[in-house]
Scaffold this motif. Structure first.
Motif, short mmCIF file in Angstrom:
data_model
loop_
_atom_site.label_atom_id
_atom_site.label_comp_id
_atom_site.label_asym_id
_atom_site.label_seq_id
_atom_site.Cartn_x
_atom_site.Cartn_y
_atom_site.Cartn_z
N ARG A 119 -20.56 -31.16 -6.67
CA ARG A 119 -20.10 -30.02 -6.91
C ARG A 119 -18.95 -29.77 -6.07
N PHE A 120 -18.22 -30.66 -5.63
CA PHE A 120 -17.15 -30.24 -4.94
C PHE A 120 -15.84 -31.38 -5.60
N GLU A 121 -14.73 -31.16 -5.25
CA GLU A 121 -13.49 -31.49 -5.96
C GLU A 121 -13.42 -33.25 -4.98
N THR A 122 -13.35 -34.34 -5.66
CA THR A 122 -13.03 -35.52 -4.86
C THR A 122 -11.92 -36.09 -5.77
N THR A 123 -11.19 -36.88 -4.89
CA THR A 123 -10.22 -37.85 -5.45
C THR A 123 -10.26 -39.25 -5.48
N ARG A 124 -9.69 -40.11 -6.04
CA ARG A 124 -10.04 -41.52 -5.91
C ARG A 124 -10.31 -42.23 -4.36
N GLY A 125 -9.35 -41.45 -3.67
CA GLY A 125 -9.61 -41.96 -2.34
C GLY A 125 -10.87 -41.58 -1.58
N ASP A 126 -11.32 -40.35 -2.02
CA ASP A 126 -12.38 -39.92 -1.48
C ASP A 126 -13.63 -40.54 -2.15
N ARG A 127 -13.66 -41.16 -3.22
CA ARG A 127 -14.37 -41.71 -3.83
C ARG A 127 -14.85 -43.26 -3.38
N LEU A 128 -13.49 -43.98 -3.11
CA LEU A 128 -13.53 -44.83 -2.41
C LEU A 128 -14.17 -45.10 -1.03
N PHE A 129 -13.67 -44.01 -0.24
CA PHE A 129 -14.36 -44.04 1.14
C PHE A 129 -15.81 -43.80 0.92
#
Length: 93
Positions: free
Chosen positions: A44-54
């Motif tokens: 329930r918060f915004e994630t980017t591709r980089g966030d998901r990789l991390f």
């Protein structure tokens, strides 16, 4: 340069090489499609591709540490669990 203090084995080199390749791949992907593909998933918060990789790399580290402590040093099954976890993170988070 004397690097004998570190355990530079083939699996260690493959591990760090894979992370470098992932970072380079994410950089190319970001250059080709800027913005990081932000979305709101199950957290329930915004994630980017980089966030998901991390998140997938951090979670994989904990999965491997738990596997070492609970099961033993054979990490091939843990690798499978990590790949499934990364797929889950990139799909639903």
């Amino acid at each position: 340069m004397d690097l004998s203090w570190m355990a530079w084995t083939l699996p260690t080199a493959i591990f760090f090489g894979t992370i470098i390749c992932l970072l380079i791949g994410m950089g190319i992907w970001e250059y080709a499609r800027p913005g990081g593909g932000p979305r709101v998933g199950i957290l329930r918060f915004e994630t980017t591709r980089g966030d998901r990789l991390f998140l997938s790399l951090l979670g994989s580290a904990f999965i491997n540490l738990a596997w070492l402590g609970l099961v033993g040093p054979n990490l091939w099954w843990a690798l499978g669990v990590c790949l499934l976890y990364a797929l889950f993170v990139f799909r639903f988070v």
